[in-house]
Design a protein around this motif. Structure first.
Motif, PDB file in Angstrom:
ATOM      1  N   THR A  29       3.906  20.274   3.793  1.00  0.00           N
ATOM      2  CA  THR A  29       4.607  19.729   4.965  1.00  0.00           C
ATOM      3  C   THR A  29       5.516  18.582   4.540  1.00  0.00           C
ATOM      4  N   LEU A  30       5.020  17.714   3.662  1.00  0.00           N
ATOM      5  CA  LEU A  30       5.835  16.591   3.188  1.00  0.00           C
ATOM      6  C   LEU A  30       7.024  17.089   2.368  1.00  0.00           C
ATOM      7  N   ARG A  31       6.765  18.044   1.482  1.00  0.00           N
ATOM      8  CA  ARG A  31       7.840  18.598   0.656  1.00  0.00           C
ATOM      9  C   ARG A  31       8.907  19.235   1.556  1.00  0.00           C
ATOM     10  N   ASP A  32       8.471  20.013   2.524  1.00  0.00           N
ATOM     11  CA  ASP A  32       9.401  20.698   3.427  1.00  0.00           C
ATOM     12  C   ASP A  32      10.186  19.736   4.309  1.00  0.00           C
ATOM     13  N   ASN A  33       9.690  18.521   4.450  1.00  0.00           N
ATOM     14  CA  ASN A  33      10.358  17.523   5.296  1.00  0.00           C
ATOM     15  C   ASN A  33      11.083  16.447   4.493  1.00  0.00           C
ATOM     16  N   GLY A  34      11.317  16.714   3.196  1.00  0.00           N
ATOM     17  CA  GLY A  34      12.186  15.856   2.396  1.00  0.00           C
ATOM     18  C   GLY A  34      11.567  14.629   1.753  1.00  0.00           C
ATOM     19  N   TRP A  35      10.264  14.488   1.762  1.00  0.00           N
ATOM     20  CA  TRP A  35       9.630  13.300   1.182  1.00  0.00           C
ATOM     21  C   TRP A  35       9.535  13.360  -0.336  1.00  0.00           C
ATOM     22  N   LEU A  36       9.497  14.575  -0.884  1.00  0.00           N
ATOM     23  CA  LEU A  36       9.279  14.737  -2.317  1.00  0.00           C
ATOM     24  C   LEU A  36      10.536  15.285  -2.979  1.00  0.00           C
ATOM     25  N   PRO A  37      10.822  14.877  -4.190  1.00  0.00           N
ATOM     26  CA  PRO A  37      10.038  13.940  -4.987  1.00  0.00           C
ATOM     27  C   PRO A  37      10.257  12.492  -4.536  1.00  0.00           C
ATOM     28  N   ALA A  81       0.817  -1.218   0.000  1.00  0.00           N
ATOM     29  CA  ALA A  81       0.000   0.000   0.000  1.00  0.00           C
ATOM     30  C   ALA A  81       0.850   1.266   0.000  1.00  0.00           C
ATOM     31  N   PRO A  82       1.700   1.449  -1.031  1.00  0.00           N
ATOM     32  CA  PRO A  82       2.525   2.654  -1.045  1.00  0.00           C
ATOM     33  C   PRO A  82       1.662   3.905  -1.073  1.00  0.00           C
ATOM     34  N   ALA A  83       1.922   4.809  -0.157  1.00  0.00           N
ATOM     35  CA  ALA A  83       1.153   6.052  -0.083  1.00  0.00           C
ATOM     36  C   ALA A  83       1.651   7.010  -1.161  1.00  0.00           C
ATOM     37  N   ASP A  84       0.727   7.543  -1.924  1.00  0.00           N
ATOM     38  CA  ASP A  84       1.063   8.518  -2.958  1.00  0.00           C
ATOM     39  C   ASP A  84       1.197   9.878  -2.302  1.00  0.00           C
ATOM     40  N   LEU A  85       2.404  10.193  -1.866  1.00  0.00           N
ATOM     41  CA  LEU A  85       2.648  11.430  -1.134  1.00  0.00           C
ATOM     42  C   LEU A  85       2.730  12.643  -2.057  1.00  0.00           C
ATOM     43  N   LEU A  97      -5.256   6.307  -0.099  1.00  0.00           N
ATOM     44  CA  LEU A  97      -3.997   7.043  -0.112  1.00  0.00           C
ATOM     45  C   LEU A  97      -3.201   6.859  -1.401  1.00  0.00           C
ATOM     46  N   SER A  98      -3.741   6.079  -2.346  1.00  0.00           N
ATOM     47  CA  SER A  98      -3.075   5.914  -3.634  1.00  0.00           C
ATOM     48  C   SER A  98      -3.992   5.161  -4.583  1.00  0.00           C
ATOM     49  N   THR A  99      -4.066   5.631  -5.809  1.00  0.00           N
ATOM     50  CA  THR A  99      -4.829   4.870  -6.795  1.00  0.00           C
ATOM     51  C   THR A  99      -4.039   3.620  -7.170  1.00  0.00           C
ATOM     52  N   TYR A 100      -4.736   2.630  -7.680  1.00  0.00           N
ATOM     53  CA  TYR A 100      -4.070   1.413  -8.134  1.00  0.00           C
ATOM     54  C   TYR A 100      -3.133   1.753  -9.298  1.00  0.00           C
ATOM     55  N   GLU A 101      -3.554   2.665 -10.146  1.00  0.00           N
ATOM     56  CA  GLU A 101      -2.733   3.062 -11.285  1.00  0.00           C
ATOM     57  C   GLU A 101      -1.422   3.691 -10.821  1.00  0.00           C
ATOM     58  N   ARG A 102      -1.490   4.503  -9.800  1.00  0.00           N
ATOM     59  CA  ARG A 102      -0.277   5.142  -9.269  1.00  0.00           C
ATOM     60  C   ARG A 102       0.653   4.079  -8.659  1.00  0.00           C
ATOM     61  N   ALA A 103       0.093   3.166  -7.875  1.00  0.00           N
ATOM     62  CA  ALA A 103       0.898   2.084  -7.297  1.00  0.00           C
ATOM     63  C   ALA A 103       1.521   1.230  -8.400  1.00  0.00           C
TER      64      ALA A 103
END
Length: 184
Positions: free
Chosen positions: A110-118, A93-97, A138-144
Motif C-alpha cells: 500500500t505504501l509503495r503503491d502510494n508513492g512513499w517508497l523508496p 521517530a522516523p517511521a521505517d516504511l 516502527l523503526s529500529t534505532y540502527e535504521r533511524a
C-alpha cells in the motif's frame, strides 16, 4: 533584530491527535502552525507533500519544521521536490516504511503503491536533528541512525521512549522544545 521562526508541525499518518505532543506544542508556542489533515488521498505521499508545500508557502520568514513518524518521510520527500529555505527540522521517530509495520498500519504494498517508497536518502538542504527511540516499534534505532547519517542530520538518542506518541505515554514531550531551541 532577526525574526523568530514559525514552527511548522508535520504530523504522521494518524494526523492530528488531541493528546499528541505535536498538538500540545502547537497550542503552546506563539508562532506555530500545522499541516492540515487531508480529506482525500490520506495515504498518498504526493498529496501529503503538496499539503506541506501549500502550508509552508503561506509562511513568511524563517521556518523550523517539526515532523513525527511518517511526517518525517513527508518532509524528506518534500525536500527532494521543493527549494524553499528552512532554518532547520526536528525529525522525531522516523517511521521505517521500508520494513513491514506492526498490525494496524498500512502494508508495504500500500505504501509503495502510494508513492512513499523508496525513502529519499539524499542529504537534506537544511540543518536537521533526528530524535530516535531505542525501542520504537516502527523503526529500529540502527535504521533511524542510518537515516540521520544519509540526511546529514544530527542524531539524538531520545532513550527507550517507544514511538514518542500517546500510546508510548507521551502527551507533552519537553525534548522537542529543547531541539527546536538548538535549531533557533
Amino acid at each position: 533584530m532577526s525574526q523568530s521562526p514559525t514552527i511548522l508541525i508535520v504530523p504522521g499518518l494518524r494526523d492530528h491527535v488531541e493528546e499528541h505532543w505535536q498538538t500540545i506544542l502547537e497550542r503552546k508556542l506563539p508562532k506555530a502552525c500545522s499541516v492540515a489533515p487531508l480529506e482525500h488521498d490520506k495515504l498518498s505521499c504526493a498529496a501529503r507533500v503538496e499539503a506541506l508545500q501549500q502550508t509552508i508557502a503561506k509562511i513568511e520568514g524563517p521556518v523550523i519544521i517539526v515532523a513525527h513518524s511518517a511526517g518525517v518521510m513527508i518532509t524528506v520527500h518534500w525536500a527532494q521536490k521543493y527549494q524553499r529555505p528552512v532554518q532547520g527540522a526536528v525529525l522525531a521517530a522516523p517511521a521505517d516504511l521500508e520494513t513491514p509495520l506492526p498490525a494496524g498500519y498500512p502494508a508495504l504494498d500500500t505504501l509503495r503503491d502510494n508513492g512513499w517508497l523508496p525513502i529519499p536518502r539524499s542529504r537534506l538542504p537544511f540543518p536537521s536533528i533526528v530524535a530516535a527511540s531505542t525501542n520504537d516499534p516502527l523503526s529500529t534505532y540502527e535504521r533511524a541512525s542510518q537515516y540521520a547519517s544519509d540526511w546529514g542530520s544530527e542524531l539524538v538518542d531520545a532513550g527507550a521512549v517507544g514511538h514518542i506518541n500517546p500510546a508510548s505515554g507521551f502527551g507533552a514531550w519537553p525534548l522537542a522544545e529543547e531541539l527546536i531551541r538548538r535549531l533557533g
